[in-house]
Motif scaffolding. Sequence first.
Motif, short mmCIF file in Angstrom:
data_model
loop_
_atom_site.label_atom_id
_atom_site.label_comp_id
_atom_site.label_asym_id
_atom_site.label_seq_id
_atom_site.Cartn_x
_atom_site.Cartn_y
_atom_site.Cartn_z
N LEU A 171 0.82 -1.21 0.00
CA LEU A 171 0.00 0.00 0.00
C LEU A 171 0.86 1.26 0.00
O LEU A 171 0.55 2.24 -0.70
N LYS A 172 1.93 1.25 0.78
CA LYS A 172 2.80 2.44 0.86
C LYS A 172 3.33 2.80 -0.53
O LYS A 172 3.23 3.94 -0.97
N GLU A 173 3.87 1.80 -1.21
CA GLU A 173 4.46 2.02 -2.54
C GLU A 173 3.40 2.51 -3.54
O GLU A 173 3.61 3.48 -4.26
N ASP A 174 2.25 1.84 -3.53
CA ASP A 174 1.17 2.20 -4.46
C ASP A 174 0.68 3.63 -4.22
O ASP A 174 0.46 4.39 -5.16
N LEU A 175 0.51 3.98 -2.93
CA LEU A 175 0.01 5.32 -2.61
C LEU A 175 1.04 6.40 -2.93
O LEU A 175 0.69 7.44 -3.50
#
Length: 395
Positions: A171-175
């Motif tokens: 999620l961190k990378e995608d966001l």
Amino acid sequence: MPNGDAAYIKKLNRSLIISKIVEAGMISRAELSKVTALTKATISAQVASLLEEDIIIETQQDYSNVGRKPIMLSLNETAGYALGIDLDYGQISFTLSNLLGRPVSSDKVKIHDTNYSNILSVLVKKINEYKDKCLMSRYGLIGIAISIHGLVTTDEIIHYIPRLQWHEIALKEDLEAAVKVNVYLENNANLLAFAERAYTHHKSDNLVCITLRSGIGLGILINNKLSKGHDGYAGEIGHMIVQPNGELCACGNKGCWEKYASESSFLKNLSQRKQVRNMSFKHIEEELNRKDIETHQEMENFIHYLSIGLNNVINIYNPEILIIDSELLSRYPDSIQKIKSSLSSSISHYRELLISSTGKKAYELGACALVIKHFLEITMPNLVYSESTESSLLK
Ligand SMILES: [Zn+2]
């Protein structure tokens, strides 16, 4: 002295100075020199660069009859904004705070499914709205921290969220790719501990928080550092076995603590006993107040199992401050006394046992505080929470 060391010391001094300014609210250069034990020349140089960066501001106090008051320094609280998000099952809550951790805007979005890409698009859309709101400030949206009701690795990958059935989600990378703002992921119980330390217990160097809201989670903050274990999963205390061969838990074991002492287990048991569906906390409070026997018996049972687990936690950590986050207990005036009287072992020691006063917003506030810590590059911000300031500061 080699250049590397000089730069490091400069950074440490800067961090110390900012921490003291945040803590004091307003402070003069002379006082700052006293509380940091740094020379006036160091203070003067650091303050000049912080003013240049708009991180702090100067306020000339009014003249008084005893002479001119000194120029005071304070954090430029509207220089940037932090976004705290609680990613819960069925609902995502957002709180935007200024640099002093004061909430300036918040809202909630209901979620009707658990699909990752749907939830990701909701997050991206909302974050972009918040980002736009902060455009006029010097640093805009300075970062986002998200409270995860599950396991987060030390590399901030979501390992597992039971209720959403998410496994290994980046999620961190995608966001970060979508919104171009720093994103931090942290377990909800850890953020609760962070919020309690940042907003309330400024002096504590040993604080343990237990949240009973859905399952049971534990956040451990020692010397201002979260203790997270080898992979980042420490604190899954809800799965400590308190009843051998007890109720089957979704984790695969039997007799886990959260099957007996979480709010959801209490609600389930009382609903079954009373044959009433969807009991609210308000309803339970009314039943307790009118001395309803079944509700009181269920509460005794709940506190009995809660105390068994607390006894174990106390013996592992010997906490200075032990905080329980529970809406149910906050509505039952006798709860702390009853729990304390069940913790009578001559061995288990803690200094203070409290019900969390930060309330439902604790996860989002802890998330805002974490973002502020990273942005200001300080160990721990000493913030003040005041609901009355909400919605009044965003310009
Ligand atoms: Zn379990």
